[in-house]
Design a protein around this motif. Structure first.
Motif, PDB file in Angstrom:
ATOM      1  N   PHE A  66       0.845  -1.194   0.000  1.00  0.00           N
ATOM      2  CA  PHE A  66       0.000   0.000   0.000  1.00  0.00           C
ATOM      3  C   PHE A  66       0.884   1.249   0.000  1.00  0.00           C
ATOM      4  N   ARG A  67       0.452   2.273  -0.762  1.00  0.00           N
ATOM      5  CA  ARG A  67       1.189   3.530  -0.777  1.00  0.00           C
ATOM      6  C   ARG A  67       0.209   4.704  -0.648  1.00  0.00           C
ATOM      7  N   ARG A  68      -0.216   5.257  -1.790  1.00  0.00           N
ATOM      8  CA  ARG A  68      -1.192   6.355  -1.764  1.00  0.00           C
ATOM      9  C   ARG A  68      -2.571   5.815  -2.118  1.00  0.00           C
ATOM     10  N   ASP A  69      -2.951   4.742  -1.453  1.00  0.00           N
ATOM     11  CA  ASP A  69      -4.195   4.013  -1.735  1.00  0.00           C
ATOM     12  C   ASP A  69      -4.692   3.356  -0.451  1.00  0.00           C
TER      13      ASP A  69
ATOM     14  N   PHE B 204     -11.172  -1.198  -0.108  1.00  0.00           N
ATOM     15  CA  PHE B 204     -12.248  -1.445  -1.071  1.00  0.00           C
ATOM     16  C   PHE B 204     -11.870  -0.830  -2.412  1.00  0.00           C
ATOM     17  N   ASP B 205     -12.443  -1.380  -3.489  1.00  0.00           N
ATOM     18  CA  ASP B 205     -12.192  -0.870  -4.837  1.00  0.00           C
ATOM     19  C   ASP B 205     -10.716  -0.524  -5.025  1.00  0.00           C
ATOM     20  N   HIS B 206      -9.877  -1.521  -4.786  1.00  0.00           N
ATOM     21  CA  HIS B 206      -8.427  -1.339  -4.761  1.00  0.00           C
ATOM     22  C   HIS B 206      -7.813  -2.288  -5.787  1.00  0.00           C
ATOM     23  N   ALA B 207      -7.244  -1.735  -6.845  1.00  0.00           N
ATOM     24  CA  ALA B 207      -6.807  -2.566  -7.969  1.00  0.00           C
ATOM     25  C   ALA B 207      -5.773  -3.610  -7.578  1.00  0.00           C
ATOM     26  N   ALA B 208      -4.688  -3.195  -6.939  1.00  0.00           N
ATOM     27  CA  ALA B 208      -3.619  -4.146  -6.602  1.00  0.00           C
ATOM     28  C   ALA B 208      -4.110  -5.213  -5.640  1.00  0.00           C
ATOM     29  N   LEU B 209      -4.889  -4.803  -4.640  1.00  0.00           N
ATOM     30  CA  LEU B 209      -5.401  -5.768  -3.668  1.00  0.00           C
ATOM     31  C   LEU B 209      -6.320  -6.777  -4.355  1.00  0.00           C
TER      32      LEU B 209
ATOM     33  N   ALA C  78       1.362  -3.657  -6.380  1.00  0.00           N
ATOM     34  CA  ALA C  78       1.226  -2.270  -5.933  1.00  0.00           C
ATOM     35  C   ALA C  78       0.436  -1.491  -6.965  1.00  0.00           C
ATOM     36  N   ASN C  79      -0.124  -0.372  -6.550  1.00  0.00           N
ATOM     37  CA  ASN C  79      -0.783   0.530  -7.485  1.00  0.00           C
ATOM     38  C   ASN C  79       0.219   1.550  -7.997  1.00  0.00           C
ATOM     39  N   ARG C  80       0.054   1.913  -9.250  1.00  0.00           N
ATOM     40  CA  ARG C  80       1.049   2.694  -9.975  1.00  0.00           C
ATOM     41  C   ARG C  80       1.142   4.127  -9.476  1.00  0.00           C
TER      42      ARG C  80
ATOM     43  N   ARG D 221      -5.675  12.421  -2.582  1.00  0.00           N
ATOM     44  CA  ARG D 221      -4.209  12.336  -2.575  1.00  0.00           C
ATOM     45  C   ARG D 221      -3.720  11.035  -1.952  1.00  0.00           C
ATOM     46  N   PHE D 222      -4.343  10.612  -0.859  1.00  0.00           N
ATOM     47  CA  PHE D 222      -3.863   9.419  -0.162  1.00  0.00           C
ATOM     48  C   PHE D 222      -4.750   8.197  -0.373  1.00  0.00           C
ATOM     49  N   GLY D 223      -5.706   8.315  -1.287  1.00  0.00           N
ATOM     50  CA  GLY D 223      -6.470   7.149  -1.707  1.00  0.00           C
ATOM     51  C   GLY D 223      -7.387   6.569  -0.661  1.00  0.00           C
ATOM     52  N   THR D 224      -7.872   7.389   0.254  1.00  0.00           N
ATOM     53  CA  THR D 224      -8.844   6.899   1.233  1.00  0.00           C
ATOM     54  C   THR D 224     -10.259   6.924   0.655  1.00  0.00           C
TER      55      THR D 224
END
Length: 481
Positions: free
Chosen positions: A8-11, A15-20, A98-100, A245-248
């Motif tokens: 996880f980084r800026r995500d 939920f609705d999380h591509a890498a996960l 990871a997400n890009r 910004r932080f993907g919450t």
């Protein structure tokens, strides 16, 4: 049994999380990790940073949410380029997901991590998650990147399908989440070298729960967005920028909601989300903008070196109330209304003649929602050095902008209490208040509140000359806003 590690980084959501989603769908056991990257944190100017506190609170919430699903976060503090390969090896995973990220430093970091993992025999996969369209997904008819927003927006909307806004069904595969070791916990803010800020007293809601409250509230007001978004004293904007910004929050959910609702308010807000994609693709295709002008000829602009004026701008003592109130807002809260960002950026570059890079860096240090792509794009727009920028001969007048967007001075008085008793007629240019009335209002210019550090009319002429020499034009068609 195949296993994977999701970084996880800026995500910071579950939920609705591509890498996960991709990790859970393709592996039997999926570990989750977050790294407080010391290479980023050690470069911050203060140990009291609202962004770090926001991230920390959001990580704590994310860890709890993942534990409720049977998983949890493995949290580390150190250089991510070292920590992730070491952790992947220790967990004996087959792949890291990871997400890009599109920032040049992040791209270099991820390439380094991918190579270290390759040497260990571990795969690395990254996915689009923080934008709707990325890289070269939206191009001109000649297959080149767009540099003007309006045609980019048209192409973006033409390319959009329900698939692009579909949420990743994490819940469906959540049973593959692997619990971390029993002694794993999120380190405290102090343990990573930081201290609390005024984030709590400002009422800034962190994490997924905070984002959800703001989304639900804004969707009740979105129809009024176009009419209210430019007035900083009104509750007209979404206040979601730090969550984006932080993907919450999920960009797909937000874009889908705006697109489905329609109407001038939702369509205008969707345009702002498209601007976000636009600046990400500019950064991706033109990484030179990090240190230089998008239009290279403007790197020859002869900016003034005025440390005293720059300090006055930073500290909110320029003598122009709308500018000073905006700067006091950002210094106190880490937030600044978007209309005010345009006004203060124009003032720094066009009235004070100071290099846009100085202002960009100050915002990077202060903004809770600092995002390199948007911050750089916005500053270059205001300075007239960027793509689809404000023309150099169109210059914001800080007084008329103040009169138009804070007509009763409500925002100004909130952050400049010394002007509280100045009549509305003079609140935007208090130096024009007669001396006797200044005393009656308890605000003597030059004593209780600064006199203007520059004369706008004279500064405007200097700017026209500065750019006109470069462009070989007299600026006769110059306009003021």
């Amino acid at each position: 049994m195949s296993s994977a590690l999701v970084w996880f980084r800026r995500d910071l959501r579950d939920f609705d999380h591509a890498a996960l989603y991709h990790a859970l769908k393709t592996h039997r056991r999926v570990f989750c990790a977050f790294v407080f990257d010391s290479e980023i944190l050690d470069a911050l100017p203060s140990r009291a940073d609202r962004r770090v506190e926001f991230i920390h609170a959001s990580v704590v919430e994310l860890d709890a949410a993942l534990r409720a699903r049977g998983g949890g976060l493995i949290v580390r503090h150190g250089p991510a380029r070292d920590v992730i390969p070491a952790l992947a090896a220790a967990l004996q995973v087959n792949a890291v997901f990871a997400n890009r990220d599109y920032e040049p430093q992040a791209i270099a970091r991820d390439a380094d991590v991918a190579e270290r993992l390759r040497v260990l025999g571990i795969g690395f996969s990254d996915f689009k998650d923080q934008v709707v369209f990325e890289k070269s997904e939206v191009l001109t008819k000649s297959s080149t990147p767009f540099s003007v927003f309006t045609p980019y927006k048209r192409a973006w909307l033409a390319a959009l399908t329900p698939f692009h806004l579909k949420a990743y069904p994490v819940d469906k595969y959540a049973a593959a989440l692997a619990a971390p070791a029993p002694d794993e916990r999120v380190p405290s803010l102090a343990e990573i070298g930081f201290e609390p800020t005024n984030l709590g007293e400002l009422g800034i809601a962190c994490g997924m729960a905070g984002g959800r409250v703001l989304v639900d509230d804004f969707m009740k007001r979105i129809d009024r967005y176009k009419r209210g978004r430019d007035f900083p004293a009104r509750k007209g904007v979404s206040y979601l920028s730090v969550h984006l910004r932080f993907g919450t929050v999920s960009i797909r959910e937000l874009a889908a909601a705006a697109h489905a609702r329609g109407g001038e308010g939702a369509e205008t807000w969707l345009s702002e989300l498209i601007w976000r994609d636009f600046y990400f693709q500019i950064l991706w295709h033109h990484p030179r903008v990090v240190g230089g002008s998008f239009r290279p000829e403007f790197d020859r602009v002869a900016w003034d070196a005025e440390p005293g004026l720059f300090a006055a701008w930073c500290e909110g003592r320029t003598g122009y109330p709308i500018v000073d109130a905006a700067m006091r807002q950002i210094n106190h809260s880490g937030y600044m209304h978007n209309r005010l960002r345009m006004i203060v950026a124009s003032f720094l570059t066009k009235d004070l003649g100071i290099d846009w890079r100085e202002g960009e860096k100050y915002f990077a240090d202060q903004l809770n929602d600092f995002d390199l792509a948007a911050n750089n794009g916005g500053w270059q727009w205001a300075a007239s050095t960027g793509c689809d920028a404000q023309p150099w001969f169109r210059i914001f007048n800080p007084v008329t902008q103040s009169e138009k967007f804070d007509p009763e001075g409500a925002f100004i008085r909130r952050y400049l209490p010394e002007l509280a008793k100045v009549p509305d007629k003079y609140i935007h240019a208090p130096w024009t208040l007669p001396p006797i009335d200044q005393k009656l209002a308890g605000c003597v210019i030059g004593v209780d509140y600064p006199a203007p550090v520059v004369d706008h009319a004279q500064a405007r002429e200097r700017t026209l000359a500065r750019f006109g020499v470069l462009k070989g034009e007299a600026g006769g068609d110059a306009a003021e806003e």
